[in-house]
Design a protein around this motif. Structure first.
Motif, PDB file in Angstrom:
ATOM      1  N   GLN A 140       0.709  -1.342  -0.063  1.00  0.00           N
ATOM      2  CA  GLN A 140      -0.060  -0.080   0.105  1.00  0.00           C
ATOM      3  C   GLN A 140       0.980   1.293  -0.103  1.00  0.00           C
ATOM      4  OE1 GLN A 140      -3.581  -0.106   2.059  1.00  0.00           O
ATOM      5  NE2 GLN A 140      -3.809  -2.261   2.484  1.00  0.00           N
ATOM      6  N   ALA A 141       2.200   1.105  -0.028  1.00  0.00           N
ATOM      7  CA  ALA A 141       2.937   2.159  -0.199  1.00  0.00           C
ATOM      8  C   ALA A 141       4.282   1.860  -0.397  1.00  0.00           C
ATOM      9  CB  ALA A 141       3.110   3.237   0.965  1.00  0.00           C
ATOM     10  N   LEU A 142       5.123   2.508  -1.430  1.00  0.00           N
ATOM     11  CA  LEU A 142       6.706   2.362  -1.556  1.00  0.00           C
ATOM     12  C   LEU A 142       7.635   3.254  -1.229  1.00  0.00           C
ATOM     13  CD1 LEU A 142       8.667  -0.059  -2.864  1.00  0.00           C
ATOM     14  CD2 LEU A 142       7.973   0.957  -4.983  1.00  0.00           C
ATOM     15  N   THR A 143       8.505   3.245  -0.513  1.00  0.00           N
ATOM     16  CA  THR A 143       9.881   4.000  -0.428  1.00  0.00           C
ATOM     17  C   THR A 143      10.955   3.567  -1.096  1.00  0.00           C
ATOM     18  OG1 THR A 143       9.004   4.464   2.020  1.00  0.00           O
ATOM     19  CG2 THR A 143      11.218   5.141   1.437  1.00  0.00           C
ATOM     20  N   ILE A 144      11.467   4.481  -1.715  1.00  0.00           N
ATOM     21  CA  ILE A 144      12.641   4.263  -2.715  1.00  0.00           C
ATOM     22  C   ILE A 144      13.775   5.024  -2.371  1.00  0.00           C
ATOM     23  CG2 ILE A 144      13.491   3.980  -5.095  1.00  0.00           C
ATOM     24  CD1 ILE A 144      10.392   3.940  -5.942  1.00  0.00           C
ATOM     25  N   HIS A 145      15.000   4.401  -1.729  1.00  0.00           N
ATOM     26  CA  HIS A 145      16.135   4.946  -1.558  1.00  0.00           C
ATOM     27  C   HIS A 145      17.039   5.322  -3.070  1.00  0.00           C
ATOM     28  CE1 HIS A 145      19.932   5.991   0.772  1.00  0.00           C
ATOM     29  NE2 HIS A 145      20.485   5.731  -0.291  1.00  0.00           N
ATOM     30  N   GLY A 146      17.388   6.411  -3.574  1.00  0.00           N
ATOM     31  CA  GLY A 146      17.750   6.735  -4.724  1.00  0.00           C
ATOM     32  C   GLY A 146      19.102   6.229  -4.947  1.00  0.00           C
ATOM     33  N   ARG A 147      19.455   5.102  -4.422  1.00  0.00           N
ATOM     34  CA  ARG A 147      20.823   4.445  -4.891  1.00  0.00           C
ATOM     35  C   ARG A 147      20.613   3.143  -5.074  1.00  0.00           C
ATOM     36  NH1 ARG A 147      22.332   8.157  -0.675  1.00  0.00           N
ATOM     37  NH2 ARG A 147      23.954   9.461  -1.230  1.00  0.00           N
ATOM     38  N   THR A 148      21.707   2.495  -5.514  1.00  0.00           N
ATOM     39  CA  THR A 148      21.828   0.962  -5.952  1.00  0.00           C
ATOM     40  C   THR A 148      22.179   0.353  -4.614  1.00  0.00           C
ATOM     41  OG1 THR A 148      23.975   0.990  -6.858  1.00  0.00           O
ATOM     42  CG2 THR A 148      22.182   1.451  -8.212  1.00  0.00           C
ATOM     43  N   ARG A 149      22.250  -0.987  -4.628  1.00  0.00           N
ATOM     44  CA  ARG A 149      22.905  -1.745  -3.443  1.00  0.00           C
ATOM     45  C   ARG A 149      24.352  -1.521  -3.565  1.00  0.00           C
ATOM     46  NH1 ARG A 149      27.106  -5.362  -1.601  1.00  0.00           N
ATOM     47  NH2 ARG A 149      26.528  -5.437   0.454  1.00  0.00           N
ATOM     48  N   ALA A 150      24.981  -1.490  -4.910  1.00  0.00           N
ATOM     49  CA  ALA A 150      26.383  -1.360  -4.976  1.00  0.00           C
ATOM     50  C   ALA A 150      26.984  -0.091  -4.507  1.00  0.00           C
ATOM     51  CB  ALA A 150      26.811  -1.536  -6.215  1.00  0.00           C
ATOM     52  N   GLN A 151      25.906   0.762  -4.415  1.00  0.00           N
ATOM     53  CA  GLN A 151      26.508   2.315  -4.230  1.00  0.00           C
ATOM     54  C   GLN A 151      26.673   2.362  -2.617  1.00  0.00           C
ATOM     55  OE1 GLN A 151      23.540   4.529  -6.697  1.00  0.00           O
ATOM     56  NE2 GLN A 151      24.952   6.385  -6.142  1.00  0.00           N
ATOM     57  N   LEU A 152      26.162   1.459  -1.732  1.00  0.00           N
ATOM     58  CA  LEU A 152      25.938   1.484  -0.507  1.00  0.00           C
ATOM     59  C   LEU A 152      25.382   3.023  -0.038  1.00  0.00           C
ATOM     60  CD1 LEU A 152      29.184  -0.134   0.494  1.00  0.00           C
ATOM     61  CD2 LEU A 152      26.867  -1.065   0.541  1.00  0.00           C
ATOM     62  N   TYR A 153      26.054   3.888   0.601  1.00  0.00           N
ATOM     63  CA  TYR A 153      25.621   5.222   0.951  1.00  0.00           C
ATOM     64  C   TYR A 153      26.419   6.268   0.400  1.00  0.00           C
ATOM     65  CZ  TYR A 153      22.584   3.039   4.098  1.00  0.00           C
ATOM     66  OH  TYR A 153      21.533   2.076   4.789  1.00  0.00           O
TER      67      TYR A 153
END
Length: 335
Positions: free
Chosen positions: A167-180
């Protein structure tokens, strides 16, 4: 337009606190709630830990009435375990369940959980469906753009997970490879928002650390709300400041040194009350530098605070900080 997750009304353009390991515990959530965050999540909880009845995992289920609306976030690599963990977590009485498909750290991803599921969308869909069926609560998901630059598959993820009932989706604007590392890229998040098939709220996450970014990205990327993580550590006022700007168009003055000390002290007291003196004192140590960031020559006080084990002495050091810096503006404030 109000944003709704199931029957939870989050108001117009909600500001969410990200689930952060070893950070988003009840003491930290208390000070963020006081600063006006619209919805919060627990630290992510291992499905294995819940099933084994591990004390650390069970403790993370602690939620309080004043925190609502609040979601419990779980992660895992086994579909059956995630189903069982969902049933256990539902009994703790949260307002929603959230699945972590975004955590990039090795201990999680290399065990097939968190962002690792971005490499197996079919399994992610089956796991999500099992969680949706295991609870009467709304289910939401937090994920990333993809595993790496060659597999940015979050558009497929959004459509398929919506189809099975999230019912909702949060997307972090990086790939896993980028980490932070590097900069978060929200352009794919905007593409998902513009997809006519997508009807659920889409929240953006990653690098929102100022009022200006929140205001600009709200318009530029057309999201339904913003989730803030690291920028709130030691600066819960970010929620208050962004909301004030959205409501009035004016920038709120940053917290005074008295307010910084007061909120740090509240966090400290809640930490001791929830974890007991020994652990409460120890785990608060990671927060002092953030609460007093930008104060000149603060290092000696920080060293005192992280070494001290006596509660009364820590209060005395905080009193001294409030007095010494009473006429000094911290540098590097929120903009």
């Amino acid at each position: 337009m109000s944003v709704k997750i199931g029957n939870i009304d989050l108001g117009e353009f909600p500001l969410l606190l990200a689930p952060m390991e070893d950070v988003s515990d009840p003491p930290f959530r208390f000070v963020c709630k006081q600063s006006g965050v619209d919805m919060m999540y627990t630290e992510f909880i291992s499905s294995e830990g819940l099933i084994r009845d591990a004390a650390k995992s069970r403790a993370k289920l602690d939620i309080f009435e004043y925190e609502r609306p609040i979601g419990i976030q779980i992660f895992g690599s086994e579909i059956d375990h995630m189903r069982e963990a969902t049933e256990i977590a539902t009994l703790a009485g949260p307002d929603l369940m959230d699945i972590n498909y975004g955590c990039p750290v090795k201990q999680v991803a290399c065990k097939g959980a968190g962002s690792a599921l971005l490499q197996d969308i079919d399994k992610m869909v089956k796991m999500t469906e099992a969680v949706v069926k295991a609870t009467h609560l709304p289910v939401t998901v937090k994920t990333r753009l993809g595993w790496d630059d060659n597999t940015k598959n979050v558009e497929e993820v959004a459509e398929r997970l919506q189809d099975i009932g999230i019912q909702a989706l949060t997307i972090h604007g990086r790939t896993r490879a980028q980490l932070y590392k590097g900069e978060a890229d929200w352009t794919l998040i905007r593409e998902i928002k513009r997809n006519p098939r997508i009807k659920i709220p889409i929240f953006g996450n990653g690098d929102v650390d100022s009022i200006q970014k929140a205001a600009d990205w709200r318009l530029e990327y057309e999201i339904d709300g913003i989730m803030i993580g690291r920028a709130a550590i030691g600066y819960p006022w970010i929620f208050r400041e962004i909301r004030h700007f959205f409501n009035t168009g004016k920038t709120l003055a940053g917290p005074t040194i008295q307010e910084r000390v007061s909120v740090c002290r509240t966090h400290f007291e809640k930490s001791i009350a929830w974890k007991g003196p020994r652990v409460g004192i120890f785990e608060m140590r990671r927060h002092y530098a953030n609460y007093f960031k930008g104060l000149p020559d603060f290092k000696p006080y920080r060293m005192l605070l992280v070494k001290e084990e006596n509660i009364d002495t820590i209060h005395s050091i905080l009193d001294e900080v409030a007095h010494k810096y009473r006429n000094i503006e911290p540098v590097g404030e929120m903009a």
